[in-house]
Design a protein around this motif. Structure first.
Motif, PDB file in Angstrom:
ATOM      1  N   GLY A 206       0.811  -1.205   0.000  1.00  0.00           N
ATOM      2  CA  GLY A 206       0.000   0.000   0.000  1.00  0.00           C
ATOM      3  C   GLY A 206       0.845   1.256   0.000  1.00  0.00           C
ATOM      4  O   GLY A 206       2.026   1.231   0.361  1.00  0.00           O
ATOM      5  N   TRP A 208       0.088   5.756   0.468  1.00  0.00           N
ATOM      6  CA  TRP A 208      -0.856   6.872   0.532  1.00  0.00           C
ATOM      7  C   TRP A 208      -0.102   8.187   0.414  1.00  0.00           C
ATOM      8  O   TRP A 208       1.084   8.277   0.726  1.00  0.00           O
ATOM      9  CB  TRP A 208      -1.670   6.827   1.833  1.00  0.00           C
ATOM     10  CG  TRP A 208      -0.999   7.410   3.039  1.00  0.00           C
ATOM     11  CD1 TRP A 208      -1.049   8.713   3.471  1.00  0.00           C
ATOM     12  CD2 TRP A 208      -0.159   6.720   3.981  1.00  0.00           C
ATOM     13  NE1 TRP A 208      -0.301   8.865   4.621  1.00  0.00           N
ATOM     14  CE2 TRP A 208       0.234   7.665   4.957  1.00  0.00           C
ATOM     15  CE3 TRP A 208       0.275   5.394   4.109  1.00  0.00           C
ATOM     16  CZ2 TRP A 208       1.057   7.327   6.028  1.00  0.00           C
ATOM     17  CZ3 TRP A 208       1.090   5.057   5.169  1.00  0.00           C
ATOM     18  CH2 TRP A 208       1.470   6.019   6.114  1.00  0.00           C
ATOM     19  N   GLU A 230      -6.458  -1.329  -5.713  1.00  0.00           N
ATOM     20  CA  GLU A 230      -7.544  -0.443  -5.311  1.00  0.00           C
ATOM     21  C   GLU A 230      -6.949   0.921  -5.008  1.00  0.00           C
ATOM     22  O   GLU A 230      -6.047   1.044  -4.168  1.00  0.00           O
ATOM     23  CB  GLU A 230      -8.234  -1.002  -4.066  1.00  0.00           C
ATOM     24  CG  GLU A 230      -9.481  -0.276  -3.662  1.00  0.00           C
ATOM     25  CD  GLU A 230     -10.737  -0.760  -4.376  1.00  0.00           C
ATOM     26  OE1 GLU A 230     -11.813  -0.212  -4.103  1.00  0.00           O
ATOM     27  OE2 GLU A 230     -10.636  -1.700  -5.191  1.00  0.00           O
ATOM     28  N   ILE A 231      -7.435   1.967  -5.699  1.00  0.00           N
ATOM     29  CA  ILE A 231      -6.952   3.318  -5.435  1.00  0.00           C
ATOM     30  C   ILE A 231      -8.155   4.229  -5.304  1.00  0.00           C
ATOM     31  O   ILE A 231      -8.961   4.362  -6.217  1.00  0.00           O
ATOM     32  CB  ILE A 231      -5.950   3.801  -6.510  1.00  0.00           C
ATOM     33  CG1 ILE A 231      -5.458   5.219  -6.189  1.00  0.00           C
ATOM     34  CG2 ILE A 231      -6.498   3.682  -7.913  1.00  0.00           C
ATOM     35  CD1 ILE A 231      -4.215   5.632  -6.961  1.00  0.00           C
ATOM     36  N   VAL A 247      -5.404   6.733  -1.222  1.00  0.00           N
ATOM     37  CA  VAL A 247      -4.828   5.510  -0.655  1.00  0.00           C
ATOM     38  C   VAL A 247      -4.846   4.458  -1.758  1.00  0.00           C
ATOM     39  O   VAL A 247      -5.901   4.164  -2.325  1.00  0.00           O
ATOM     40  CB  VAL A 247      -5.642   5.019   0.560  1.00  0.00           C
ATOM     41  CG1 VAL A 247      -5.132   3.667   1.033  1.00  0.00           C
ATOM     42  CG2 VAL A 247      -5.581   6.043   1.682  1.00  0.00           C
ATOM     43  N   ALA A 248      -3.694   3.906  -2.079  1.00  0.00           N
ATOM     44  CA  ALA A 248      -3.568   2.847  -3.087  1.00  0.00           C
ATOM     45  C   ALA A 248      -3.109   1.572  -2.395  1.00  0.00           C
ATOM     46  O   ALA A 248      -2.115   1.596  -1.662  1.00  0.00           O
ATOM     47  CB  ALA A 248      -2.570   3.241  -4.173  1.00  0.00           C
ATOM     48  N   THR A 249      -3.841   0.484  -2.614  1.00  0.00           N
ATOM     49  CA  THR A 249      -3.511  -0.769  -1.933  1.00  0.00           C
ATOM     50  C   THR A 249      -3.690  -1.961  -2.861  1.00  0.00           C
ATOM     51  O   THR A 249      -4.304  -1.865  -3.924  1.00  0.00           O
ATOM     52  CB  THR A 249      -4.413  -0.982  -0.701  1.00  0.00           C
ATOM     53  OG1 THR A 249      -5.777  -0.918  -1.121  1.00  0.00           O
ATOM     54  CG2 THR A 249      -4.149   0.046   0.371  1.00  0.00           C
ATOM     55  N   LYS A 252      -9.083  -4.447  -1.771  1.00  0.00           N
ATOM     56  CA  LYS A 252     -10.122  -3.558  -1.240  1.00  0.00           C
ATOM     57  C   LYS A 252     -10.151  -3.601   0.279  1.00  0.00           C
ATOM     58  O   LYS A 252     -10.285  -2.563   0.943  1.00  0.00           O
ATOM     59  CB  LYS A 252     -11.487  -3.934  -1.799  1.00  0.00           C
ATOM     60  CG  LYS A 252     -12.617  -3.006  -1.350  1.00  0.00           C
ATOM     61  CD  LYS A 252     -13.947  -3.411  -1.898  1.00  0.00           C
ATOM     62  CE  LYS A 252     -15.012  -2.374  -1.525  1.00  0.00           C
ATOM     63  NZ  LYS A 252     -15.097  -2.135  -0.070  1.00  0.00           N
ATOM     64  N   ASN A 255      -7.449  -1.552   1.653  1.00  0.00           N
ATOM     65  CA  ASN A 255      -7.744  -0.137   1.457  1.00  0.00           C
ATOM     66  C   ASN A 255      -8.685   0.371   2.542  1.00  0.00           C
ATOM     67  O   ASN A 255      -8.469   1.446   3.129  1.00  0.00           O
ATOM     68  CB  ASN A 255      -8.347   0.080   0.068  1.00  0.00           C
ATOM     69  CG  ASN A 255      -8.208   1.518  -0.410  1.00  0.00           C
ATOM     70  OD1 ASN A 255      -8.895   2.399   0.089  1.00  0.00           O
ATOM     71  ND2 ASN A 255      -7.324   1.738  -1.364  1.00  0.00           N
ATOM     72  N   ARG A 259      -7.518   3.251   5.205  1.00  0.00           N
ATOM     73  CA  ARG A 259      -8.227   4.524   5.265  1.00  0.00           C
ATOM     74  C   ARG A 259      -8.793   4.775   6.665  1.00  0.00           C
ATOM     75  O   ARG A 259      -8.763   5.920   7.147  1.00  0.00           O
ATOM     76  CB  ARG A 259      -9.335   4.573   4.214  1.00  0.00           C
ATOM     77  CG  ARG A 259      -8.809   4.850   2.799  1.00  0.00           C
ATOM     78  CD  ARG A 259      -9.907   5.094   1.784  1.00  0.00           C
ATOM     79  NE  ARG A 259     -10.667   3.890   1.504  1.00  0.00           N
ATOM     80  CZ  ARG A 259     -11.876   3.619   1.983  1.00  0.00           C
ATOM     81  NH1 ARG A 259     -12.492   4.488   2.797  1.00  0.00           N
ATOM     82  NH2 ARG A 259     -12.494   2.511   1.669  1.00  0.00           N
TER      83      ARG A 259
END
Length: 263
Positions: A206, A208, A230-231, A247-249, A252, A255, A259
């Motif tokens: 991840g 961010w 997931e972004i 936030v990019a992970t 899901k 993410n 977050r």
């Protein structure tokens, strides 16, 4: 999608990368803002990239780190009939480059009809070229890549970005401390573009950022998406290329957890 867009973008990125390597150790540095460095190298690289892109696509728009971002309007971005816009960071990781830390990259993205369509991140040192076209998957050189399957924050290796001159009582440091407490570990590597590519290729789980610009992350954001990552914005909404607080992970679930941790 016109395959020629990708071909020309790769040529432009390679030209920029060659210039960055040629300038290493012999450029002058000035302050663009406190603790925000700009070099002759990134100006020369951007000029070369811009020349290649616009000589092939003269009607296209161009937004680079050094120019053009004040010419983009909301109406232009929403108009499906407006020509594509290239979003370019000729040197992402300037401070690393200045100090001869070998982690920096050329980032080129193409935006059209409200979406990122092409993304290239070229690492001049390792010669790794991360790339994606919308709907076509993500690649490292010509090998398909996918995000990791990590879905638990306590098992995740993360990266983050801070703004230049971050103060000790800033929200950025508070988020860092919160993530450090819950994740396996957190890194600050100095290149937003490469951070996103490392998420896409499974090296990181991840990443961010709340302080980056569109040209830093546009290409990498598409690469993460095409690598099945997931972004999302910090509030969980669709990633906004032009207001990239995100936030990019890898997954899901991760993410959602990250977050909540950063809130």
């Amino acid at each position: 999608m016109n395959d020629n867009y990708l071909k020309v973008a790769r040529l432009a990125a390679a030209a920029g990368a060659k210039i960055l390597l040629s300038y290493q150790g012999r450029f002058s540095v000035r302050e663009k803002a406190p603790r925000d460095l700009v070099t002759e190298a990134d100006v020369a690289a951007q000029q070369a990239i811009q020349k290649i892109l616009l000589s092939n696509f003269p009607d296209h728009g161009f937004v680079g780190e050094e120019e053009g971002h004040d010419q983009v309007s909301a109406e232009m971005l929403a108009d499906p009939n407006h020509p594509p816009i290239w979003i370019v960071d000729p040197l992402d990781g300037t401070v690393n480059y200045v100090h001869q830390l070998q982690s920096f990259a050329v980032s080129i993205a193409m935006y059209h009809a409200g979406e990122l369509q092409v993304g290239i991140v070229h690492d001049p040192v390792t010669r790794e070229i991360f790339w994606a076209q919308r709907g076509g998957g993500a690649f490292l050189n010509d090998i398909p890549i996918r995000c990791s399957t990590t879905d638990r924050l306590e098992q995740a290796l993360l990266a983050c970005s801070f703004s230049a001159g971050t103060q000790h009582d800033s929200s950025e440091l508070s988020r860092f401390a919160a993530a450090l407490d819950e994740a396996q570990s957190v890194r600050r590597l100095g290149s937003a573009a490469l951070n996103l590519c490392y998420v896409a290729s499974g090296r990181l789980d991840g990443y961010w950022a709340t302080c980056v610009k569109p040209w830093d992350v546009a290409a990498g954001a598409l690469i993460v998406s095409e690598a099945q990552g997931e972004i999302l914005s910090l509030s969980g909404e669709k990633f906004d290329t032009w207001d990239p607080r995100f936030v990019a992970t890898a997954t899901k679930s991760l993410n959602d957890q990250l977050r909540r941790c950063l809130a």
